[in-house]
Design an enzyme around this catalytic site. Structure first.
Site, mmCIF file in Angstrom:
data_model
loop_
_atom_site.group_PDB
_atom_site.id
_atom_site.type_symbol
_atom_site.label_atom_id
_atom_site.label_comp_id
_atom_site.label_asym_id
_atom_site.label_seq_id
_atom_site.Cartn_x
_atom_site.Cartn_y
_atom_site.Cartn_z
ATOM 1 N N HIS A 85 0.811 -1.223 0.000
ATOM 2 C CA HIS A 85 0.000 0.000 0.000
ATOM 3 C C HIS A 85 0.845 1.274 0.000
ATOM 4 C CE1 HIS A 85 -4.225 -1.663 1.086
ATOM 5 N NE2 HIS A 85 -3.548 -2.503 0.324
ATOM 6 N N THR A 269 -4.071 -22.735 7.109
ATOM 7 C CA THR A 269 -2.895 -22.329 7.896
ATOM 8 C C THR A 269 -2.856 -20.794 7.940
ATOM 9 O OG1 THR A 269 -1.504 -22.413 5.888
ATOM 10 C CG2 THR A 269 -1.510 -24.371 7.296
#
Ligand code: HEM
Ligand SMILES: *[C@@H]1O[C@H](CO)[C@@H](O)[C@H](O)[C@H]1NC(C)=O
Length: 347
Positions: A85, A269
């Site tokens: 970002h 996971t």
């Protein structure tokens, strides 16, 4: 190969090496283009950039990141996303970190793609404090983001995915929420749109596919996927049982105002930085339209299968693409205009 020519694919060399390789490859090329390429691609960031000015910086950042990630794996996911970002908006310049001020009430961090979901800011603050104590005024916040994101990958992969992260970024002074909105892809993106957003940053389709694998850790707020993925009944591109469990989990959104539920990106996971994401994509157990979109072309579907099935394939490609994402920013050829064409968008 979708990668830009100045980043080698499929080799284990450090960042400096591609330049040497490229120089060799370009020996016969036009002198002018060679000079341009070398200036933009090689004289930008470098591994070990702080060797003289702050020799322990990478150890210091790693120690701080370790504390945060071992206490809360979600911080690691936040740090990995933070690099993406920061770098997609005005280049990797730390602008995503800037708080609002009276003069600039809407910086990037308050933009919908970032607020309230983006996290990891406290880890960056702690790392910066520790670095400032050791070498005041030497290390940019943008480089601390890059080191911290790299270290988050290292710890969440249980020390398997090791990346040499070049440095030398500078911090920017501008930060504008609308730019985050304009430059970050929404989760409703289809493949064409995703390819376009990444291409605008000098990243290829393969880079996009392997970077999406970061959705093997962390979470998503229900608002990031409910409207397009769950509202249309049993959508054909999402596993039925998975959709039902998401609906149940997200229904809490109606009851607890202001405290939106989140779900794990990878149900199997959730805190491991592994290739499980691609198995989830194949099983149609991923959250976003943008994740499911990776199966909508034969070319990208093969990359998904290779990532899921060929040992080490994804990790290797991810490392290179992650370094590449961290190079967004540029030394302009003409100071009046942003660079166009090749090489553009990279330090
Ligand atoms: C391909 C286009 C991408 C789209 C559309 C996308 C979109 C999103 C969205 C909507 C979220 C959920 C935020 C929330 O609701 O809390 C998210 C989370 C996340 N994204 Fe992406 N993303 C993309 C690519 C990437 C890339 C390139 C990276 C890093 C290499 C990345 C890393 C992450 C991580 C680690 C999380 C979990 C964050 C956390 O748990 O705090 N994403 N992404
Ligand atoms: C992707 O979305 C755009 C609209 O933003 C549309 O024009 C295009 O046809 C879509 N592509 C695919 C493959 O669905």
């Amino acid at each position: 190969m979708s990668s830009q020519p100045f980043i080698t694919s499929g080799s284990k060399q450090k960042e400096q090496r591609p330049c040497a390789k490229m120089a060799a490859a370009l020996r016969l090329a036009v002198a002018v283009s060679c000079a341009l390429v070398l200036a933009s691609a090689c004289h930008g960031l470098e591994v070990g950039y702080y060797k003289k000015t702050c020799p322990r910086v990478e150890q210091i950042v790693r120690a701080e990141v370790k504390k945060f990630v071992y206490k809360n794996a979600g911080m690691g996911a936040g740090l990995i996303r933070l690099l993406f970002h920061d770098c997609f908006v005005q280049g990797c310049d730390g602008s995503v970190l800037l708080d609002p001020t009276p003069a600039n009430p809407k910086p990037e961090k308050l933009s919908p793609p970032n607020f309230p979901s983006l996290r990891g800011f406290e880890a960056i603050d702690a790392a910066k404090d520790a670095v400032e104590a050791a070498c005041p005024g030497k290390v940019s916040c943008a480089d601390i983001i890059a080191f911290a994101a790299r270290d988050a990958v290292y710890f969440l992969s249980r020390l398997h995915v090791k990346i040499d992260m070049p440095a030398g970024r500078l911090d920017g002074r501008a930060s504008d929420a609308t730019e985050a909105l304009d430059n970050l892809p929404p989760p409703t993106s289809n493949l064409t749109e995703l390819a376009g957003v990444f291409a605008a940053k000098g990243l290829g389709v393969e880079d996009m596919v392997v970077l999406s694998g970061a959705h093997t850790v962390g979470r998503a707020h229900c608002s990031s996927f409910v409207s397009d993925r769950l509202s249309a009944g049993e959508g054909s591109d999402i596993d039925g049982g998975f959709a039902r469990s998401l609906r149940k989990r997200c229904a809490a959104a109606d009851r607890i105002a202001g405290d939106e539920p989140t779900v794990n990106q990878d149900v199997v996971t959730p805190n491991a930085f592994d290739n499980r994401y691609y198995k989830d994509v194949l099983a149609r157990m991923v959250l976003f339209t943008s994740d499911a979109a990776l199966l909508t072309s034969p070319e990208t579907a093969k990359m998904v299968r290779d990532s899921a099935n060929i040992r080490g394939w994804w990790e290797d490609k991810f490392k290179k693409a992650f370094v590449k994402i961290g190079k967004h920013g540029e030394i302009r050829k003409n100071c009046r205009v942003v660079n166009h064409g090749y090489p553009h968008g990279h330090y």
